[in-house]
Enzyme design. Structure first.
Site, PDB file in Angstrom:
ATOM      1  N   CYS A   1       0.839  -1.196   0.000  1.00 13.57           N
ATOM      2  CA  CYS A   1       0.000   0.000   0.000  1.00 13.57           C
ATOM      3  C   CYS A   1       0.879   1.254   0.000  1.00 13.57           C
ATOM      4  CB  CYS A   1      -0.927   0.000   1.215  1.00 13.57           C
ATOM      5  SG  CYS A   1      -2.007   1.444   1.186  1.00 13.57           S
TER       6      CYS A   1
ATOM      7  N   ASP B   1      -1.936  -4.502 -14.425  1.00 11.21           N
ATOM      8  CA  ASP B   1      -2.286  -4.162 -15.814  1.00 11.21           C
ATOM      9  C   ASP B   1      -2.747  -5.345 -16.662  1.00 11.21           C
ATOM     10  OD1 ASP B   1      -1.520  -1.682 -15.015  1.00 11.21           O
ATOM     11  OD2 ASP B   1       0.267  -1.560 -16.267  1.00 11.21           O
TER      12      ASP B   1
ATOM     13  N   ARG C   1      -8.424  -4.365 -11.325  1.00  7.90           N
ATOM     14  CA  ARG C   1      -9.355  -3.507 -12.060  1.00  7.90           C
ATOM     15  C   ARG C   1     -10.050  -4.222 -13.207  1.00  7.90           C
ATOM     16  NH1 ARG C   1      -5.028   1.083 -12.792  1.00  7.90           N
ATOM     17  NH2 ARG C   1      -3.741  -0.791 -12.810  1.00  7.90           N
TER      18      ARG C   1
HETATM   19  C1  LIG Z   1      -9.055   1.315  -5.903  1.00  7.06           C
HETATM   20  C2  LIG Z   1      -7.925   0.406  -5.557  1.00  7.06           C
HETATM   21  C3  LIG Z   1      -7.843  -0.159  -4.302  1.00  7.06           C
HETATM   22  C4  LIG Z   1      -6.788  -1.019  -3.969  1.00  7.06           C
HETATM   23  N1  LIG Z   1      -6.769  -1.601  -2.734  1.00  7.06           N
HETATM   24  C5  LIG Z   1      -5.772  -2.482  -2.428  1.00  7.06           C
HETATM   25  C6  LIG Z   1      -5.757  -3.152  -1.171  1.00  7.06           C
HETATM   26  O1  LIG Z   1      -6.631  -2.985  -0.327  1.00  7.06           O
HETATM   27  N2  LIG Z   1      -4.719  -4.013  -0.917  1.00  7.06           N
HETATM   28  C7  LIG Z   1      -3.723  -4.245  -1.856  1.00  7.06           C
HETATM   29  O2  LIG Z   1      -2.806  -5.025  -1.591  1.00  7.06           O
HETATM   30  N3  LIG Z   1      -3.744  -3.636  -3.042  1.00  7.06           N
HETATM   31  C8  LIG Z   1      -4.737  -2.789  -3.366  1.00  7.06           C
HETATM   32  N4  LIG Z   1      -4.766  -2.204  -4.587  1.00  7.06           N
HETATM   33  C9  LIG Z   1      -3.772  -2.611  -5.600  1.00  7.06           C
HETATM   34  C10 LIG Z   1      -4.328  -3.770  -6.453  1.00  7.06           C
HETATM   35  O3  LIG Z   1      -4.563  -4.922  -5.680  1.00  7.06           O
HETATM   36  C11 LIG Z   1      -3.393  -4.118  -7.600  1.00  7.06           C
HETATM   37  O4  LIG Z   1      -2.143  -4.471  -7.065  1.00  7.06           O
HETATM   38  C12 LIG Z   1      -3.224  -2.981  -8.592  1.00  7.06           C
HETATM   39  O5  LIG Z   1      -4.458  -2.365  -8.881  1.00  7.06           O
HETATM   40  C13 LIG Z   1      -2.606  -3.481  -9.907  1.00  7.06           C
HETATM   41  O6  LIG Z   1      -3.396  -4.533 -10.433  1.00  7.06           O
HETATM   42  P1  LIG Z   1      -4.508  -4.309 -11.594  1.00  7.06           P
HETATM   43  O7  LIG Z   1      -3.833  -3.566 -12.715  1.00  7.06           O
HETATM   44  O8  LIG Z   1      -4.920  -5.707 -11.971  1.00  7.06           O
HETATM   45  O9  LIG Z   1      -5.620  -3.506 -11.013  1.00  7.06           O
HETATM   46  C14 LIG Z   1      -5.791  -1.319  -4.928  1.00  7.06           C
HETATM   47  C15 LIG Z   1      -5.859  -0.742  -6.201  1.00  7.06           C
HETATM   48  C16 LIG Z   1      -6.918   0.109  -6.526  1.00  7.06           C
HETATM   49  C17 LIG Z   1      -6.990   0.687  -7.910  1.00  7.06           C
END
Ligand SMILES: Cc1cc2nc3c(=O)[nH]c(=O)nc-3n(C[C@H](O)[C@H](O)[C@H](O)COP(=O)(O)O)c2cc1C
Length: 382
Positions: free
Chosen positions: A136, A239, A262
């Site tokens: 985070c 991504d 996402r």
């Molecule tokens: C709105 C939002 C909230 C997120 N909350 C967390 C979380 O609570 N814990 C965590 O480890 N990562 C959190 N992330 C990161 C995601 O788990 C992930 O690592 C990041 O979005 C990249 O992956 P993606 O491109 O598939 O979304 C969050 C990301 C977003 C956009």
């Protein structure tokens, strides 16, 4: 630089390949490693739902589970201290359901004894596995030595992970970034050390804390984490929006599993499609606009069964607005949806929305340009 508020950015569902489930598209399959197990917990698939605070709630998790293909889903990050004080909101965050298995809770904190006690409480509540948040970027968390801040402190971080691992009989995983910034890429080091002290798996978002959500993921960075460990599974993240993106992640990094955040909001059928692709080379299309409306009603229904209609309708408004906007539903109808006060009114509004369809006439259930609020760089406030 202080970033005063989250800057909403468009998350386009189709970065490459076809996340719309075009079954005619062909995406070469890599040599798949064994489907990961977290310690003794064998996952059914290698495709995981990444935690997204505010979105990956129990009702949403139940939706993606029902659609199929999810190997593991994790709660939003949960404050270990708040968990120990049995704070009502926090206890709601760790609620689960027989359909929500295997079930992981992600905890954050910087004090080993608090994290270990929180982990023990979660075991009493029946979790299958516990995830430590080490990614985070928010200053309030990272600046206090938790989340991505843990990537800067070797001794205390290893001590914390060891204390949690030793405190519980269930597998413990860690989710982290590549490092604090480009000059401190500590993820391979930590992954190797974690493996030695008994961590069961590591998920790695291929960006540094300094990057926040900007730029694109570094697949070579994820690969260096895969190469740093001997046997525990490494889950690549970041991504991945389509079958083609997942194929690229698996091929380049040689990771054992892929987690999607996402993209699951944009296309909750993606896990099923990935599993089909792995097994057969092709996949069935995503659901339609009408099916997406049904999913909304289903998600609402889960909330209603937990909270009663009065509270559930109010709580669901924000999420519904977000869905309907992503589905390109007319502003007028979105406004009217916000005013429904009973389930019947909601159902009849959804019927009207179904009849009118989206503004541009595209009736896919995939949210092609959903707005997921992410900051542009390192995060002081979010
Ligand atoms: C709105 C939002 C909230 C997120 N909350 C967390 C979380 O609570 N814990 C965590 O480890 N990562 C959190 N992330 C990161 C995601 O788990 C992930 O690592 C990041 O979005 C990249 O992956 P993606 O491109 O598939 O979304 C969050 C990301 C977003 C956009």
């Amino acid at each position: 630089m202080i970033i005063k508020s989250a800057i909403p950015r468009v998350f386009t569902a189709t970065q490459s390949g076809s996340s719309q489930g075009d079954a005619a598209a062909t995406v070469a399959r890599p040599d798949f490693a064994a489907v990961p197990s977290y310690g003794k917990l064998q996952l059914a698939t290698r495709y995981l739902l990444s935690p997204l605070a505010g979105f990956t709630t129990l009702p949403f998790r139940r939706i993606v589970r029902r659609l199929g293909g999810v190997g593991l889903a994790t709660t939003d990050l949960v404050n270990a201290r708040a968990l120990l004080s049995r704070n009502e909101k926090t206890m709601q965050m760790v609620e689960t359901h027989p359909e929500d298995r295997p079930f992981a809770v992600q905890i954050f904190g910087s004090e080993p004894s608090i994290m270990a006690e929180a982990a023990q409480l979660l075991v009493e509540l029946g979790v299958d596995t516990i995830d430590i948040n080490m990614g985070c970027p928010v200053n309030r968390i990272a600046g206090a030595g938790a989340g991505a801040g843990m990537m800067c402190n070797t001794d205390s971080t290893l001590n914390l992970a060891r204390t949690v691992v030793e405190a519980v009989p269930v597998p413990v995983s860690v989710k982290m970034r590549l490092g604090w910034d480009a000059s401190t890429l500590t993820a391979p080091f930590f992954a190797a050390e974690f493996e030695k002290l008994g961590v069961a798996a590591v998920a790695i978002h291929g960006r540094t804390r300094e990057q926040g959500f900007s730029g694109s993921v570094c697949l070579d960075g994820i690969r260096s984490v895969v190469e740093a460990v001997e046997r525990i599974p490494i889950i690549g993240n970041g991504d991945v929006r389509s079958v083609a993106d997942a194929a690229e992640m698996l091929r380049v990094t040689k990771c054992h599993g892929v987690s999607l955040g996402r993209a699951a909001l944009a296309n909750p059928w993606i896990f099923r499609q990935l599993q089909q692709w792995e097994q057969t080379g092709s996949w069935t299309p995503s659901g339609s606009f009408d099916e997406r409306l049904q999913l909304m009603l289903e998600q609402y229904g889960y909330l209603e069964s937990r909270l009663g209609a009065r509270t559930a309708i109010v709580q669901f408004r924000k999420m519904a607005h977000w869905y309907l906007k992503g589905m390109r539903v007319r502003k007028r109808l979105r406004g009217q949806f916000q005013e429904v006060t009973t389930r019947q009114e909601m159902e009849s509004m959804l019927k009207q929305i179904q009849q009118e369809g989206p503004v541009d006439g595209n009736r896919t259930g995939v949210l092609t340009d959903v707005q997921v609020a992410v900051p542009r760089g390192p995060v002081d406030k979010w």
